[in-house]
Write a protein that holds these residues in place. Structure first.
Motif, PDB file in Angstrom:
ATOM      1  N   LYS A 196       0.719  -1.328  -0.178  1.00 54.10           N
ATOM      2  CA  LYS A 196       0.258   0.239   0.273  1.00 54.10           C
ATOM      3  C   LYS A 196       0.880   1.000   0.113  1.00 54.10           C
ATOM      4  N   CYS A 198       1.658   5.137   0.999  1.00 54.34           N
ATOM      5  CA  CYS A 198       0.978   5.886   1.889  1.00 54.34           C
ATOM      6  C   CYS A 198       2.783   7.027   1.902  1.00 54.34           C
ATOM      7  N   SER A 283      -2.671   7.044  -1.212  1.00 54.17           N
ATOM      8  CA  SER A 283      -3.674   6.432  -0.037  1.00 54.17           C
ATOM      9  C   SER A 283      -4.207   8.002   0.699  1.00 54.17           C
ATOM     10  N   PRO A 289      -7.258   2.847  -1.081  1.00 52.00           N
ATOM     11  CA  PRO A 289      -5.716   2.362  -1.375  1.00 52.00           C
ATOM     12  C   PRO A 289      -5.147   2.197  -2.521  1.00 52.00           C
ATOM     13  N   TYR A 290      -4.276   2.554  -2.815  1.00 50.49           N
ATOM     14  CA  TYR A 290      -3.991   2.492  -4.001  1.00 50.49           C
ATOM     15  C   TYR A 290      -2.249   1.182  -2.845  1.00 50.49           C
ATOM     16  N   GLU A 291      -1.457   1.669  -4.512  1.00 50.31           N
ATOM     17  CA  GLU A 291      -0.395  -0.329  -3.763  1.00 50.31           C
ATOM     18  C   GLU A 291       0.106  -0.345  -5.329  1.00 50.31           C
ATOM     19  N   SER A 356       1.284   4.530   6.720  1.00 49.54           N
ATOM     20  CA  SER A 356      -0.055   5.181   6.919  1.00 49.54           C
ATOM     21  C   SER A 356       0.664   6.391   7.347  1.00 49.54           C
ATOM     22  N   THR A 366      -6.593   0.985   7.343  1.00 46.76           N
ATOM     23  CA  THR A 366      -6.418   2.165   6.996  1.00 46.76           C
ATOM     24  C   THR A 366      -5.334   2.077   7.133  1.00 46.76           C
TER      25      THR A 366
END
Length: 424
Positions: A196, A198, A283, A289-291, A356, A366
């Motif tokens: 993910k 962040c 994200s 959410p981006y990964e 994050s 999150t």
């Protein structure tokens, strides 16, 4: 070996004049020492061999450098190295990867989930060149030493302190805190994960926060390692943007290795990815959410360690000539986060976040995560590892949670804010 190309004569002369003006000028109210001026000039000359340049909207300058004129070949072990333009075999995808790729290709909003690099909005590098993010003079000026610029602080056995609140017999390596999933007990020649993306808070300029896949071998005071993922690292990049990185060392970062192409070693072959360049979108707790998908694998014929980005782009490789034990196998694989700070183990503890910046949260999602965790061992199949263990150096500051019950594919959640009521 392929032909080595030199820079255009006129451009080179202009570059020398520019460097002379920069290095000999007065910076931040004081003259540079002659020794540091010479070191900076030498470093910038080794990193700036551009033919054309692209100005990114985020302030970066990307130089399109002839593939045979990249910094890697300044390494003594690579003077006669022949570039491997592509891996020998493309047999690293497993059924889970193929299924996920097919599903993503079928998504109507596929493009909205793709993580890209900011500089690509402004242009691209032609075939036969590689994009290199230009290192700015003011970043080098802030480095403790030009020799150590781009390298992690070492974690030798002489620098180990035991935490008084440790819940096990594990030790915290000086100024480094990790929360990760660990696979060992086998010979590994590939590792993969969806990480993910962040943008955690990094409190001070000499601190950093990374999330990565790493393969290691050897004792903790002199291990060999390769890593790839994303980083927020003001000391290397000069800002607090989230950036794609690779890292290597053969002696636990004492005298070797660095991030990206800031020292000779990593051989880049792709003209699409600029190592150290900012990635987007990021994200957020209220958004999608981006990964990024990172795969590190050893070419079984050449023993070079390749880095693949996003299921299809082979960025480049670490040549086998750089390593001793790692050229044959890795003993350990790690997935997760790392924070560097001289204020770890406090009080006062750093407020630099991991992942994050939130503690692991499987329900809301999150926190930081790594999904589709894979290794390739002696079975030669890319699969979930047979044995894993999760561990955090400072669980009141940065924790980790491994979820495998009721899931077809186990997932790792990790991170934390650093300083908080439980971590003063």
């Amino acid at each position: 070996m392929g032909k080595r190309f030199s820079c255009n004569g006129l451009m080179f002369k202009m570059l020398v004049v520019t460097l002379t003006v920069l290095v000999c000028g007065v910076v931040e109210g004081g003259s540079l020492s002659k020794q540091k001026s010479l070191e900076i000039e030498k470093k910038m000359n080794s990193l700036r061999k551009q033919a054309t340049s692209i100005q990114s909207e985020d302030g970066d300058i990307i130089d399109c450098v002839n593939i045979y004129d990249q910094p890697a070949f300044d390494h003594p072990a690579l003077r006669n190295h022949t570039i491997q333009m592509a891996p020998t075999h493309d047999s690293t995808m497993d059924k889970h990867s193929k299924k996920a790729t097919a599903e993503r290709e079928g998504m109507e909003e596929k493009d909205s989930m793709v993580v890209k690099q900011t500089w690509r909005k402004s242009g691209s590098c032609p075939k036969g060149t590689i994009p290199i993010r230009r290192i700015r003079k003011h970043v080098l000026l802030k480095a403790d030493s030009i020799e150590r610029y781009g390298r992690k602080r070492p974690t030798s056995s002489l620098e180990i302190t035991q935490l008084s609140n440790s819940r096990s017999s594990h030790f915290l390596l000086m100024n480094h805190s990790k929360a990760f999933l660990l696979a060992l007990g086998n010979n590994y020649n590939a590792a993969k994960g969806d990480i993910k993306v962040c943008n955690p808070k990094v409190e001070f300029d000499d601190e950093y926060s990374t999330s990565q896949v790493a393969l290691l071998t050897g004792p903790h005071h002199s291990y060999e390692a390769i890593e790839s993922g994303w980083a927020v690292n003001p000391g290397v990049y000069g800002d607090r943007q989230t950036r794609l990185f690779v890292y290597w060392t053969v002696d636990a970062s004492h005298k070797t290795g660095c991030f990206d192409l800031t020292c000779p070693g990593f051989v880049q072959t792709s003209n699409e990815i600029a190592l150290g360049s900012a990635i987007y979108p990021i994200s957020t707790s209220t958004g999608l959410p981006y990964e990024i998908t990172m795969l590190l694998f050893r070419d079984l014929e050449t023993n070079n360690w390749w880095v693949q980005y996003g299921e299809s782009i082979n960025i480049g490789y670490w040549p086998s000539e750089l390593f001793k034990a790692l050229k044959f196998t890795a003993e350990t694989v790690q997935w997760g986060g790392e924070v560097y700070s001289t204020k770890l183990g406090g009080p006062p503890h750093t407020r630099t976040g991991m992942g994050s910046g939130r503690f692991p949260d499987f329900i809301s999602g999150t926190s930081g995560w790594v999904k589709r965790i894979r290794v390739r061992d002696n079975s030669m199949i890319l699969k979930f590892p047979g044995w894993v263990e999760h561990y955090s150096d400072e669980y009141d500051c940065y924790d980790v949670d491994f979820i495998r019950d009721y899931l077809e594919d186990p997932e790792l959640y990790y991170g934390g804010p650093g300083k908080n009521p439980k971590c003063p």
